[in-house]
Design an enzyme around this catalytic site. Structure first.
Site, PDB file in Angstrom:
ATOM      1  N   HIS A 125       3.270 -10.132 -14.697  1.00 61.06           N
ATOM      2  CA  HIS A 125       3.118  -9.393 -15.956  1.00 61.06           C
ATOM      3  C   HIS A 125       1.672  -9.397 -16.455  1.00 61.06           C
ATOM      4  CE1 HIS A 125       3.670 -13.405 -18.035  1.00 61.06           C
ATOM      5  NE2 HIS A 125       2.795 -12.868 -18.859  1.00 61.06           N
ATOM      6  N   ASP A 155       7.992 -13.100 -11.276  1.00 65.31           N
ATOM      7  CA  ASP A 155       6.772 -13.024 -12.073  1.00 65.31           C
ATOM      8  C   ASP A 155       5.589 -13.713 -11.396  1.00 65.31           C
ATOM      9  OD1 ASP A 155       5.394 -12.018 -14.226  1.00 65.31           O
ATOM     10  OD2 ASP A 155       5.793 -13.738 -15.531  1.00 65.31           O
ATOM     11  N   SER A 229      -0.654 -17.297 -19.756  1.00 64.60           N
ATOM     12  CA  SER A 229       0.158 -16.827 -18.638  1.00 64.60           C
ATOM     13  C   SER A 229      -0.654 -16.782 -17.357  1.00 64.60           C
ATOM     14  CB  SER A 229       0.719 -15.432 -18.938  1.00 64.60           C
ATOM     15  OG  SER A 229       1.648 -15.484 -19.986  1.00 64.60           O
TER      16      SER A 229
END
Length: 477
Positions: A125, A155, A229
């Site tokens: 993402h 992911d 992230s």
């Protein structure tokens, strides 16, 4: 004696980091008391000993000196066409000169895991939809990144950079993590620069989080905020145990961290990276080749189960691993490779985290008896041409529904593309439609959808969910 409270407070600031330091700085800026306090206290802090009573002061600094050079900032750019007519294709074609280009930029983090080859792991993402990706190293160098592949359902994304003197993190065995182990998160939250936070492992093997694909997360209370992230979760040896991927806050991600952070374990990330390298940037998943449903209290009583759990087999597809193992409709799968299976979602999650060809031992309840069946996962096709199933679907390509949509409550198949002017397009089918039901028969996934066309129905109607959750029926002529 007045300097003593200030010295004590400054010592606490050194122990507790930025929050305390900020509070002290604000105190020093108060005109009435700032000058004398600063003059007496600062030299005292500089003279703090490295040891107390013969023991060195505890610090993560030596370990982090080895870790932080391997954690990078990821900067993405995406070019987006913007028209005053919105998404209306007719007006956009009539007035193309009014269409403008906008650049969307975002920041995330990444981890160098192979210095020789320049491999960098991050989250899917973080780089999804990006036209350009650049990586800034801890020493300030900024490099263009080459995209090697990604897997939306776990992911995980893999990139490559070329530069001398790269430093990589060694990968630990994340399966050895225990609840209570100390961990440290390193990343670039909110784009403010490389930041380190610490905590413990709050849970392992965490699943059931909506919208996050196949799951086997490490949960930690180390602060993970937007921008973290793709960053590193390391143990106290400075080894990578996870890739930070998500945090939870009922008020939204921008509300900050409340101690619910999640990371992809390195055991999973290593597996996905290996597949991306071997399969030209894609992950090939395996399947048992069956349909299942949840076991409620009524079914549990009728099947002679002690509790209402497991995945009840409702259909077995020929040529699949389930058929080879001898599974039958009415069997209840309660465990796979020793892992407890409570419902169909748990079984699907188990399948999605295994590689094609993996051996699987299934614990099954059949006619009130416990049996074990052994099989392997067969390759799961990623898409089918509509024409292969029915002429009325010609021009459409159907794909497996992304797991993040399944975790959000959807089931069925995704319309991956629709050829302009094709029969499917004339019938109103559009790209990104979710087909949840059809008059061809019951199905939960792509294999089931294809199998439902063994005997084509005289009247074919698709139940479709379109952007924003709008549902409708599409008769296919």
């Amino acid at each position: 004696m007045r300097p003593l409270p200030t010295l004590l407070t400054l010592s606490l600031a050194a122990a507790f980091g930025g929050f305390a330091a900020t509070a002290i700085r604000d105190g020093l800026e108060t005109p009435a008391q700032a000058a004398p306090a600063a003059a007496t206290a600062v030299p005292a802090v500089a003279a703090l000993p490295a040891v107390v009573s013969g023991q060195p002061l505890p610090s993560l600094a030596p370990m982090l000196a080895k870790v932080t050079p391997a954690v990078v900032s990821v900067h993405t750019k995406q070019r987006v066409k913007v028209s005053p007519f919105g998404g209306d294709p007719m007006f956009r074609r009539m007035f193309p000169e009014l269409t403008q280009e906008r650049i969307n930029e975002s920041l995330g983090s990444g981890v160098i895991v192979d210095a020789q080859r320049g491999y960098v792991l991050t989250n899917h993402h973080v780089i999804e939809g990006a036209d350009e990706v650049s990586i800034t190293l801890a020493d300030g160098r900024t490099l263009k990144a080459e995209f090697l592949g990604s897997d939306p359902d776990t992911d995980v994304a893999l990139m490559r950079i070329t530069a001398p003197n790269l430093i990589a993190l060694p990968l630990a065995n994340s399966d050895a993590l225990r609840v209570g182990d100390f961990v440290v998160a390193v990343g670039n939250p909110f784009g403010i620069g490389q930041t380190v936070t610490s905590g413990i492992v709050s849970a392992v093997g965490r699943t059931g989080l909506r919208g996050l694909g196949f799951q086997n997360f490490i949960q930690t209370d180390a602060s993970i905020n937007p921008g973290n992230s793709g960053g590193a979760l390391v143990n106290l040896n400075g080894e990578l145990v996870g890739i930070n991927t998500a945090s939870f806050n009922p008020r939204g991600s921008m509300a900050g961290n409340i101690g619910l952070g999640f990371a992809i374990p390195t055991s999973l990330a290593r597996n996905i990276m290996g597949q991306l390298i071997a399969n030209n940037g894609v992950v090939i998943r395996g399947t048992l080749g069956l349909e299942t449903q949840a076991v409620d209290a009524r079914l549990a009583q009728g099947l002679g189960l002690d509790e209402a759990r497991g995945a009840l087999v409702t259909q077995v597809y020929s040529g699949g691993g389930a058929a080879a193992a001898g599974l039958k409709p009415g069997d209840v799968i309660v465990a796979a490779n020793g892992e407890r299976i409570d419902d169909p979602d748990a079984l699907r999650n188990f399948e999605g985290l295994q590689a094609v060809g993996s051996r699987v031992a299934l614990d099954v309840r059949r006619d009130g008896k416990v049996i074990q069946l052994n099989t392997s996962l067969r390759e799961q096709p990623k898409s089918f041409q509509g024409l292969e199933m029915d002429p009325r679907l010609a021009g459409a390509v159907f794909a497996e529904l992304p797991e993040r949509l399944r975790q959000s409550g959807y089931s069925g198949v995704l319309v991956e593309s629709v050829a302009r002017g094709s029969r499917a397009a004339q019938n109103g089918l559009q790209k990104d439609d979710i087909v949840t039901a059809a008059t061809s028969g019951k199905f939960e996934d792509l294999s089931g959808f294809r199998a439902s066309f063994t005997q084509a129905p005289a009247q074919l109607i698709l139940r479709v969910v379109r952007g924003g959750g709008r549902q409708g029926n599409l008769p296919m002529q």
